[in-house]
Design an enzyme around this catalytic site. Structure first.
Site, PDB file in Angstrom:
ATOM      1  N   LYS A  73       0.792  -1.322   0.118  1.00  0.00           N
ATOM      2  CA  LYS A  73       0.113  -0.103  -0.006  1.00  0.00           C
ATOM      3  C   LYS A  73       0.715   1.361  -0.058  1.00  0.00           C
ATOM      4  O   LYS A  73       0.595   2.135  -0.680  1.00  0.00           O
ATOM      5  CB  LYS A  73      -0.841   0.010   1.162  1.00  0.00           C
ATOM      6  N   THR A  75       3.966   1.577  -0.802  1.00  0.00           N
ATOM      7  CA  THR A  75       4.733   1.497  -2.127  1.00  0.00           C
ATOM      8  C   THR A  75       3.945   2.100  -3.284  1.00  0.00           C
ATOM      9  O   THR A  75       4.505   3.004  -4.115  1.00  0.00           O
ATOM     10  CB  THR A  75       5.107   0.034  -2.495  1.00  0.00           C
ATOM     11  N   ARG A  96       2.742   8.297   6.856  1.00  0.00           N
ATOM     12  CA  ARG A  96       3.061   8.454   7.967  1.00  0.00           C
ATOM     13  C   ARG A  96       4.625   7.992   8.293  1.00  0.00           C
ATOM     14  O   ARG A  96       5.151   7.739   7.506  1.00  0.00           O
ATOM     15  CB  ARG A  96       2.096   7.285   8.668  1.00  0.00           C
ATOM     16  N   LYS A 107       6.880  -6.285  10.863  1.00  0.00           N
ATOM     17  CA  LYS A 107       6.277  -5.554   9.718  1.00  0.00           C
ATOM     18  C   LYS A 107       7.023  -4.800   8.755  1.00  0.00           C
ATOM     19  O   LYS A 107       7.187  -4.785   7.646  1.00  0.00           O
ATOM     20  CB  LYS A 107       5.212  -4.447  10.135  1.00  0.00           C
ATOM     21  N   ALA A 275      -3.137   1.714  12.771  1.00  0.00           N
ATOM     22  CA  ALA A 275      -4.449   1.816  12.165  1.00  0.00           C
ATOM     23  C   ALA A 275      -5.258   0.835  12.963  1.00  0.00           C
ATOM     24  O   ALA A 275      -6.328   0.869  12.903  1.00  0.00           O
ATOM     25  CB  ALA A 275      -4.202   1.579  10.572  1.00  0.00           C
ATOM     26  N   PHE A 303      -3.277  -0.213   6.880  1.00  0.00           N
ATOM     27  CA  PHE A 303      -3.902  -1.643   6.863  1.00  0.00           C
ATOM     28  C   PHE A 303      -5.070  -1.425   6.005  1.00  0.00           C
ATOM     29  O   PHE A 303      -4.915  -0.767   5.113  1.00  0.00           O
ATOM     30  CB  PHE A 303      -4.512  -2.208   8.211  1.00  0.00           C
ATOM     31  N   PHE A 383       3.388  -8.592  -9.029  1.00  0.00           N
ATOM     32  CA  PHE A 383       4.859  -9.291  -8.506  1.00  0.00           C
ATOM     33  C   PHE A 383       5.079 -10.129  -9.596  1.00  0.00           C
ATOM     34  O   PHE A 383       4.331 -10.607 -10.600  1.00  0.00           O
ATOM     35  CB  PHE A 383       4.270 -10.535  -7.233  1.00  0.00           C
ATOM     36  N   TRP A 411       6.988  -0.894  -8.380  1.00  0.00           N
ATOM     37  CA  TRP A 411       7.907  -1.426  -7.520  1.00  0.00           C
ATOM     38  C   TRP A 411       9.403  -1.686  -8.440  1.00  0.00           C
ATOM     39  O   TRP A 411      10.355  -1.443  -7.939  1.00  0.00           O
ATOM     40  CB  TRP A 411       7.604  -2.886  -6.693  1.00  0.00           C
TER      41      TRP A 411
END
Length: 558
Positions: A73, A75, A96, A107, A275, A303, A383, A411
């Site tokens: 998210k 990224t 954030r 994480k 979150a 999240f 991916f 990415w």
């Protein structure tokens, strides 16, 4: 050759001096407070000077429920900001700050990944500009003043059994969840049960992220309830005369942090409430300032959309008067397969049927975002192992739901890999189709607000709570707090309170274990299931892999 790690990519970035990044936004050098050459705080005077300018378009990036397979998210948020700039739009990314707890836990960081990152990555994921340390210090100053007041005669009549202000530390440390303070004799005060939360769960963090300016910050700090008397009347931070000193500790932390992406586009990185146990959005000050300086502002909410987007809409937007223009819902084929019942070890194999089963989770989030009358587009974060058949299955499924899914390769390719999404988001945000409205009205009773979220967003069949919880809500309503929104603290991994219940469950029970009044932040926290406001470290924490190499470079951050 193995692909470069996030930290290797970030270290090779060709950063521009932060004054140049500020100049892109029209910020004079004297209105930036530099922290080295690549990060700075924007002064309060400059932010105040923006008042009266028109607002740009606000875009929320949210996601399906997180899985160990990864969603990306942040990224995607960073990639979309770069993508909008690439197609000629004036865009700012607002995200954030990272907490040390998840950085050294499971994480990881919060700066994006691959070729869609905000830099300096190491600084952002460690001490950055010291904001979290200031929040911890301010929070714990108040805790010390509570116990000190009791020690020196307790003129306010604090019932030591009803002190609700805990301490905080920015680290995952389960041993501190419940402690006994004041041991060691008369000189050390009165023994009592106490405990620690992680800094990102602090009400001070929430206040910093919701305050309009330093004056509003101090007022909100003063409103915080720290304890109760025997007659159950509240005692506030202002009663203890702690609000002024706390505001002094936070006078720099409240200023937004300006940094840059790998492609030298501006980004504000400010604030960091979790979150699942807080409201999960960057600061109102940063978002509102960005809206005055850019045509498009891309921000995220932590999240999945059941937590992050709902709280962004019902808490941040409600409190700050923000009206989002579009939303992006991030999903990956891998995560959809996990929601469809595939084990992590088997994700490499093509499984179209599992993808389609997992799309039930995606559909639920699409429907939920639409409940707020905000147009939504799906970003398929690509991916390398994704197959054409799996991608086509997601695209067809989303199209059948009346939306659109767009494959994004930011990415691996940076902004070049997200151009299609950037064009579509710009089109949606300027279409005028958004007509934002919160999920519930202010006047709805607190318990009914909890039920509304549980039934309409989580699709729960029942919400349970003890009589003590319901009585507490009724007491707060009688005291004038009934118009506050709800911040539900629950697992991020499921629509339910059971982290193992993936997909789109219905009819489950949402157990409300405890409620906490954040009178300064302006919301009521409903703690559900086994969620903890102080996380613990995993069996193999990331800290075991973080070190300095022979050249003094940080290794192991991700």
């Amino acid at each position: 050759m193995a692909p470069k790690s996030d930290i290797e990519i970030a270290r090779a970035a060709q950063k521009r001096p932060i004054m140049e990044i500020g100049d892109k936004l029209g910020i004079p050098p004297e209105q930036l407070i530099p922290f080295g050459h690549d990060k700075a705080k924007v002064t309060a005077d400059f932010i105040a000077s923006l008042e009266g300018r028109p607002d740009g378009k606000l875009i929320l990036v949210t996601a399906i429920n997180p899985t160990p397979a990864g969603e990306g998210k942040t990224t995607t948020t960073v990639g979309l900001g770069d993508g909008l700039n690439r197609i000629g739009k004036r865009a700012i990314t607002c995200i954030r700050e990272a907490s040390l707890g998840p950085n050294f836990g499971l994480k990881g960081g919060a700066a994006g990944g691959g070729y869609a990152q905000v830099v300096p990555m190491e600084d952002m994921n460690l001490h950055f500009t010291g904001d979290f340390h200031a929040i911890s210090a301010a929070h714990n100053l108040l805790a010390a003043m509570v116990d000190n007041h009791v020690y020196w005669g307790n003129a306010l009549g604090i019932d030591v059994r009803r002190i609700v202000w805990r301490r905080v530390v920015d680290m995952n440390d389960r041993a501190l969840r419940t402690i006994t303070a004041g041991l060691g004799g008369v000189a050390n005060g009165y023994p009592r049960e106490a405990g620690f939360d992680i800094t990102v769960a602090s009400e001070v963090m929430a206040i910093l992220c919701l305050a309009r300016d330093i004056e509003d910050l101090q007022k909100r700090l003063g409103d915080m309830i720290v304890a109760y008397r025997r007659d159950r009347s509240p005692i506030t931070c202002r009663d203890l005369k702690a609000d002024g000193a706390m505001a002094v500790l936070l006078k720099d932390a409240i200023l937004p942090n300006l940094v840059q992406t790998l492609e030298n586009n501006p980004a504000f990185v400010h604030g960091g409430p979790f979150a699942n146990i807080a409201h999960g959005c960057n600061s109102v000050i940063a978002t509102r300032a960005a809206l005055k300086m850019a045509d498009f502002v891309v921000t995220e909410a932590g999240f999945g959309a059941d937590l992050g987007a709902e709280k962004f809409f019902d808490i941040k937007c409600r409190k700050a008067g923000l009206r989002p223009d579009a939303a992006v819902l991030v999903a990956t084929v891998r995560a959809l397969k996990m929601n469809g019942g595939v084990a992590k070890a088997d994700l490499a194999a093509e499984n179209v049927q599992a993808v389609l089963r997992g799309c039930a989770n995606l559909k639920r989030h699409i429907d939920n975002v639409r409940r707020f009358n905000v147009p939504v587009v799906v970003a398929i974060n690509h991916f390398m192992g994704d197959t054409e058949a799996e991608i086509e299955a997601v695209e067809a499924y989303v199209a059948a739901e009346g939306s659109e899914a767009i494959v994004c390769r930011h990415w691996a390719e940076g902004s070049a890999g997200i151009e299609a999404l950037s064009h579509r988001v710009a089109e949606l945000a300027t279409s005028g189709t958004a007509d934002f409205s919160p999920l519930y009205c202010d006047e709805l009773p607190l318990w009914q607000k909890i039920e509304t979220i549980a039934h309409r967003i989580y699709h729960a069949g029942e919400v349970t709570a003890s009589s003590a919880v319901r009585d507490q809500l009724a007491q707060w309503e009688a005291a004038g707090y009934g118009n506050l929104p709800i911040c539900i603290a629950k697992t991020q991994y499921s629509f339910s309170a059971d982290p193992t219940l993936r997909g789109a469950p219905t009819g489950h029970v949402l157990p409300v274990r405890e409620v906490r009044l954040s009178a300064g932040a302006g919301f009521v926290v409903a703690i559900c299931g086994d969620i903890m406001t102080m996380p613990g470290l995993p069996i193999t924490p990331a800290a075991e892999r973080i070190r300095l190499d022979a050249k003094g470079h940080v290794e192991g951050l991700f």
